[in-house]
Design an enzyme around this catalytic site. Structure first.
Site, PDB file in Angstrom:
ATOM      1  N   ARG A  66       2.421 -12.074  -5.698  1.00  0.00           N
ATOM      2  CA  ARG A  66       2.698 -12.433  -4.263  1.00  0.00           C
ATOM      3  C   ARG A  66       1.750 -11.481  -3.376  1.00  0.00           C
ATOM      4  NH1 ARG A  66       7.862 -11.002  -0.330  1.00  0.00           N
ATOM      5  NH2 ARG A  66       6.597  -9.230   0.256  1.00  0.00           N
ATOM      6  N   CYS A 123       1.362 -10.567   0.976  1.00  0.00           N
ATOM      7  CA  CYS A 123       1.731 -10.891   1.927  1.00  0.00           C
ATOM      8  C   CYS A 123       1.265 -10.175   3.009  1.00  0.00           C
ATOM      9  CB  CYS A 123       3.551 -10.286   2.285  1.00  0.00           C
ATOM     10  SG  CYS A 123       4.370 -10.454   3.363  1.00  0.00           S
TER      11      CYS A 123
END
Length: 126
Positions: free
Chosen positions: A102, A104
């Site tokens: 991920r 972010c």
């Protein structure tokens, strides 16, 4: 061969792009924002409400492509305010239980002034 993914159970693209493209066994999904597909309106509420709607929309695109949250290998998450990071993570971890890779980041502004947007890459089960 490329296959376009399209479902009425997730918001229609608001620009010249597809909800997703399947190529070589992977779904490359466009970013989902918290639009309620039935009304075309933004989910009314805080980051938690909007994040849940984003996840519902992602789930529908994944399903249409022949994948699921368990098939997601990478996410990219965009937040309008990094102060929402903790609350966003609280929602995120309910859906992405496999803990995919991920990124972010906080951005200056998101389409329609929403609080979050998430895009995914997933393995397709076909």
């Amino acid at each position: 061969m490329l296959k376009k993914v399209s479902t009425t159970k997730a918001p229609a693209a608001i620009g010249p792009y597809s909800q997703g493209i399947v190529a070589n066994g992977f779904l490359f999904a466009s970013g989902q924002i918290p639009i309620v597909p039935e009304t075309g309106e933004i989910a009314d509420g805080d980051i938690t409400v909007q994040a849940h709607q984003v996840m519902k929309n992602i789930g529908e695109v994944l399903k249409e492509a022949g994948s699921s949250f368990e098939g997601v290998v990478k996410t990219t998450c965009f937040l309008a305010d990094m102060a929402d990071f903790g609350a966003f993570n609280g929602v995120y971890e309910q859906y992405f239980t496999g803990k995919p890779a991920r990124s972010c980041v906080a951005v200056k502004e998101l389409p329609k002034k929403v609080l979050c947007e998430v895009e995914v890459i997933a393995v397709v089960n076909s």
